[in-house]
Scaffold this motif. Structure first.
Motif, mmCIF file in Angstrom:
data_model
loop_
_atom_site.group_PDB
_atom_site.id
_atom_site.type_symbol
_atom_site.label_atom_id
_atom_site.label_comp_id
_atom_site.label_asym_id
_atom_site.label_seq_id
_atom_site.Cartn_x
_atom_site.Cartn_y
_atom_site.Cartn_z
ATOM 1 N N VAL A 1 -0.146 -5.110 5.783
ATOM 2 C CA VAL A 1 -0.669 -3.807 5.365
ATOM 3 C C VAL A 1 -1.607 -3.255 6.427
ATOM 4 N N SER B 1 0.847 -1.188 0.000
ATOM 5 C CA SER B 1 0.000 0.000 0.000
ATOM 6 C C SER B 1 0.878 1.232 0.000
ATOM 7 N N GLU C 1 -1.600 -9.061 3.698
ATOM 8 C CA GLU C 1 -2.695 -8.166 4.070
ATOM 9 C C GLU C 1 -2.642 -7.822 5.548
ATOM 10 N N ASP D 1 0.670 5.406 0.833
ATOM 11 C CA ASP D 1 -0.116 6.513 1.368
ATOM 12 C C ASP D 1 0.063 7.704 0.441
ATOM 13 N N ILE E 1 -5.335 6.288 0.006
ATOM 14 C CA ILE E 1 -4.347 5.208 0.156
ATOM 15 C C ILE E 1 -4.510 4.271 -1.022
ATOM 16 N N ASP E 2 -3.440 3.995 -1.710
ATOM 17 C CA ASP E 2 -3.478 3.101 -2.861
ATOM 18 C C ASP E 2 -3.031 1.711 -2.439
ATOM 19 N N MET E 3 -3.863 0.737 -2.753
ATOM 20 C CA MET E 3 -3.385 -0.637 -2.634
ATOM 21 C C MET E 3 -2.737 -1.007 -3.967
ATOM 22 N N LYS F 1 -4.000 -1.253 -9.262
ATOM 23 C CA LYS F 1 -4.102 -0.400 -8.084
ATOM 24 C C LYS F 1 -5.551 -0.270 -7.674
ATOM 25 N N VAL G 1 -5.140 -0.378 6.653
ATOM 26 C CA VAL G 1 -6.201 -0.672 5.708
ATOM 27 C C VAL G 1 -6.976 -1.895 6.202
#
Lengths: 368, 439, 183
Positions: free
Chosen positions: C116, C64, C113, C66, C71-73, C89, C122
């Protein structure tokens, strides 16, 4: 009348002789058999990804040493490749060959360690570890000769390598590659591969099916033991691996024994690569001139190398400043652990130790 | 010049100076005879003479064991060090000989910790109870033709009883530590004890049948009389006893009770300081006492063909003990550990049937010997040949027919010149989730 | 036949394949990556995995970033059989980042995950065991966020939502009160 029993929870780790660092495995045990496994990591978390956001790109190289401290060169290499990809830097040919040589030497050193520690987990009383250490020390001597450090080498630089090799390096390397290490590997073959107790202990232990291996993103010897011929050096050749001839050793069964034999064969293939690289080693500069506080253009890059543990990837995001905006590491040790439960449940506690040893985790890399 | 000077010394008269006197330590009976004579002269009653000489003998043996326990720490570490391509302790004193002393001082300084909920008496008693049988075994072991502390007619039975006691104390230690690892070690020990007592006893039966006595001195005399070590007559019993006793001793490849890489230290996980030191020393003592048993039963004890006329018997005996002890160190330094189920299967499926077959064959041989009336000079070579062939045939046959099928897959990996991924069905992840995911 | 060396699929190519099954799942696409709609991402991920041409059976990595406002995964998928690599993304809210978990599809995702969640905060819906992995349970905030222990004038610290408020936690303490109990 059946006796009422209930499973016992046993902590294997964080201080345990066979967890290879501060890794904790909470095993629920029914007799000798494991019912459930929970893993707890984070005892060695140093928040490198956060720290890296406040240091320049060059200053981040030492972090990669401390991640997988048994394969520092591979970490250095992976990170430098990602920054070079981001900033579009050409690397001189000699530096690329040197990177291949040192990357492969590091693979030999790391696999020596993994093999020895694995046999130790099988219950041998320190002897294989000491033998494997002996051969690892020979490789580390070469590292010391070149860059002054043995473990945390910090040798690769963005745009090349830090130092050119000294004059006495190549003769020493040739002696090592053509004489000492092949002999040592023959000893391994005789003592370890053919050992019936090791076969009894490691065959059919910690089996991974190829479907699960792909689904769980396994990489390195874990993936290859499941019968999938996949190697980043072949699939996505970096440096000059596309000019090298070598084979990918692939297992049949996906068990701990396959992983061990694959590591031993990989060491032999590494020697083969080193011989070719030394033969073709060109002259010239070992490093391009790159500003110390390099500011790559804004953007992102993901590059990956085949580290001894598996696919080591670096995802670097730059906002045009001197420090990475985001620095993420795809740590093979962490991701290979995700099948630990599948591999251990239903086996005995002794098998769980063997399985964990065959994954070859490095807690420095798991926790970062 | 020096050689000529040496010739001037009359060797014969030097020997005369010591032969028959109490300081002639080639034969301990001179010493005991002197003690008897003096005690009689001083007017002690008969029974007290036996008590006093028994006490002196016991003290002598305990002194020997103490020395052995100290020396063997050094021996084992040096030998294993050589096997591990390193030096071993070499700093303290000449050749590092003082290293055990330093170890002992360190262990004495350490605090002896005890888990709060451990039953104190059992916890404290366990290391002591572990040490005693190893020493007590030496009471019946003959050191020379006239040197045996207690010549029991049931010596072998006594030894078997004693060696099982050591296992019991291991269980005491593991059970009283109130630690899961220790409990695992204790449980494994019990499982192992139940399995391995049978091949041990059945293996030694062959020896007893041949010798016709359970007295250890008698077994040595049998070997002297027939001019053959028992290991030649009974190679299978030797192998069975060696494997089985190394399991009872908790040494690799069967050290599942302390299994350092699995259950940390097994039964002695919770022990520290000198209590641990006692376990550590007792392990070596037990190894030496087992080596002494093997040397006596199978290798002729103090007798070694004509050699015992030149060298004192106890020297030969100690030499043999250390020879066997080296075998134990060797296996420890090289072999990995069995899993517990494999170890028990080895006892039940391999060692026990082999031992029973061995007993049957030996009984038939002894019967043939007694009924035929022919001399030992004819029968002993025949027995050596027959039993050697039997050993080879049994081991070969068992390996051929009963070996685990762990070689289904080749031992070497395949080689691919390029990446090659078989197209696989996608795993839905449902199987994965069905197990409840991972926590 | 696999490519001799890993091919990077462009975002448009991937977007085309996804649009064939799920027309509205793609938000945008460019050379390097494709951006998915957070609401439809789970179905889109299933397409990515099961599509013959995309063949993203191997989840190379997920992480991820910021981006201050969001917030982009970032997901990297690979096909081992065809030897290509592509990037996907999924943007999510900065204050309440929630995306669907892809652990049911790729079991290799569950540790990543958790990582993250631990470091960036997230939330993954459908994750079997979303707990902290590296840090202890009562650790205040998520350190990889740019506003973690931020300087004055910046954004407010991300302590208000994550983790679930443990009673007695002030946000100032950096050590658990009773080590080992998670309190």
């Amino acid at each position: 009348m059946p006796i009422k029993v209930e499973p016992v929870e046993v902590n294997i780790g964080p201080q345990h002789p066979s967890t290879h660092g501060v890794f904790r495995m909470v095993a629920k045990i029914d007799g000798e058999r494991i019912v459930d496994v929970k893993m707890v990591v984070g005892y060695l978390h140093r928040s490198m990804e956060k720290l890296a956001e406040e240091r320049t790109f060059t200053q981040n190289i030492p972090f990669t040493d401390r991640m997988d401290y048994l394969a520092a060169m591979s970490g250095n290499l992976g990170y430098c490749l990602s920054v070079e990809k981001l900033a579009n830097i050409e690397v001189p040919e000699r530096a690329q060959y040197l990177r291949v040589i040192f990357g492969e030497l590091q693979r030999v050193a790391s696999h020596c360690m993994a093999t020895g520690a694995f046999i130790n987990d099988c219950g041998a009383w320190q002897t294989p570890v000491m033998w494997c250490f002996r051969d690892r020390e020979r490789v580390l001597d070469l590292f010391e000769m070149t860059c002054g450090a043995r473990l945390t080498t910090n040798y690769m630089r963005i745009g090349g390598v830090a130092f050119d090799i000294p004059d006495e390096f190549l003769p020493a390397l040739e002696k090592l590659v053509n004489d000492e290490l092949p002999k040592a590997f023959e000893e391994y073959e005789e003592l370890i591969v053919g050992n019936e107790i090791i076969m009894m202990r490691a065959r059919d232990v910690g089996v991974v099916t190829p479907e699960l291996a792909i689904n769980a993103s396994l990489s390195g010897p874990m993936l290859r033991s499941a019968g999938i011929a996949w190697d980043i050096r072949k699939a996505d050749p970096y440096c000059v691996y596309d000019r090298m001839k070598f084979d990918i050793p692939v297992g049949y069964n996906g068990d701990a024994y396959d992983r061990m034999t694959i590591r031993i064969e990989e060491m032999k293939q590494s020697l083969r690569i080193i011989r070719q690289a030394v033969g073709d080693l060109p002259g010239g500069a070992h490093k391009t001139d790159v500003p110390l506080a390099i500011r790559p253009p804004a953007g992102e890059a993901y590059s990956r190398v085949e580290s001894p543990k598996g696919e080591l990837g670096f995802y670097v995001v730059s906002d045009g400043g001197p420090a990475p905006y985001r620095w993420h590491v795809r740590a093979p040790s962490l991701i290979n652990l995700s099948v630990l439960r599948e591999m251990t449940v239903g086996q005995t506690i002794a098998d769980a130790i063997v399985t964990l040893g065959s994954i070859d985790i490095n807690v420095g890399e798991v926790d970062r | 010049m020096t050689l000529n000077a040496l010739r001037l010394i009359p060797m014969r008269s030097l020997l005369d100076l010591i032969t028959g006197y109490w300081w002639d330590l080639r034969d301990f009976s001179n010493l005991t005879r002197m003690i008897y004579k003096h005690l009689e002269d001083w007017g002690f009653p008969d029974w007290s003479i036996y008590v006093i000489s028994g006490l002196i003998g016991t003290l002598g043996i305990i002194a020997f064991i103490g020395g052995v326990a100290v020396i063997n720490i050094w021996v084992e570490r040096r030998v294993v060090g050589r096997m591990q391509s390193r030096l071993g302790p070499n700093r303290l004193g000449p050749f590092g000989l003082l290293q055990p002393v330093a170890d002992a001082i360190k262990l004495m300084q350490k605090e002896v910790l005890q888990p709060a909920s451990a039953p104190g008496l059992i916890y404290t008693l366990a290391p002591i109870a572990f040490t005693v049988p190893g020493i007590a075994v030496f009471a019946v072991v003959p050191w020379g033709r006239h040197a045996v502390l207690a010549s029991l007619d049931v010596g072998l039975l006594y030894i078997l009883g004693m060696s099982s006691l050591a296992v019991l104390s291991v269980f005491m230690a593991g059970y009283s530590s109130n630690n899961k690892y220790s409990l695992f070690g204790a449980m494994r020990v019990i499982a192992m004890l139940v399995s391995y007592e049978i091949p041990i006893v059945a293996g030694l039966l062959g020896v007893v049948l041949f010798a016709g006595t359970m007295d250890l001195q008698g077994i040595v005399l049998f070997q002297e009389e027939n001019w053959a070590f028992m290991v030649m007559l009974q190679p299978l019993a030797f192998l069975i006893y060696f494997f089985a006793i190394s399991a009872e001793l908790n040494r690799t490849p069967a050290d599942i009770a302390e299994a350092e890489s699995e259950i940390v230290g097994g039964y002695h996980t919770e022990y520290s300081g000198m209590k641990f030191g006692l376990f550590y020393a007792a392990e070596l003592i037990n190894a030496v006492s087992v080596s002494a048993i093997i040397a006596t039963l199978f290798l002729g004890g103090w007798w070694a063909y004509k050699l015992d006329e030149l060298v004192p018997g106890w020297m030969i005996f100690i030499g043999k003990v250390y020879g066997v002890y080296f075998l134990f160190v060797w296996t420890r330094g090289t072999l990995p550990r069995f899993r517990i189920d494999q170890l028990l299967a080895f006892a039940w499926k391999w060692l026990t049937p082999m031992a029973i077959i061995n007993v049957v064959v030996v009984a038939a041989e002894v019967l043939a010997w007694e009924e035929s009336g022919w001399s030992a000079g004819f029968w002993i070579p025949v027995f050596i040949a027959v039993n050697g062939a039997l050993t080879g045939a049994l081991i070969f046959g068992f390996v051929k027919f009963f070996a685990p099928k762990f070689q289904r897959f080749p031992t070497r990996p395949r080689f691919y010149p390029d990446i090659d991924v078989p197209s696989l069905p996608a795993v839905t992840g449902a199987e994965f989730m069905a197990k409840g995911g991972q926590a | 036949m696999p490519h001799p060396r890993t091919m990077l699929l462009s975002g448009e190519e991937v977007a085309d394949r996804i649009r064939r099954s799920l027309p509205e799942a793609v938000q945008s696409a460019n050379d390097a990556y494709v951006v998915l709609e957070p609401e439809r991402m789970y179905e889109a991920m299933r397409v990515i995995r099961d599509d013959e041409q995309l063949d993203g059976k191997f989840l190379t990595q997920l992480c991820s970033v910021d981006m201050v406002t969001r917030i982009d995964m970032v997901y990297h998928f690979a096909s081992l059989a065809q030897n290509h690599l592509f990037e996907v993304k999924v943007p999510c809210d900065h204050e309440h980042p929630v995306v669907a978990s892809i652990t049911p599809l790729w079991s290799g995702a569950w540790l990543q995950e958790r990582e993250v969640y631990d470091l960036m905060g997230v939330h993954f819906e459908g994750h079997p065991s979303l707990t902290r992995i590296f840090l202890w349970d009562s650790f205040p905030g998520h350190p990889l966020r740019k506003d973690f222990m931020s300087l004055p004038g910046g954004q407010k610290p991300g302590l208000s939502q994550f983790p679930k408020q443990v009673s007695g936690q002030t946000g100032q303490e950096f050590r658990p009160k009773n080590p080992g109990t998670g309190q």
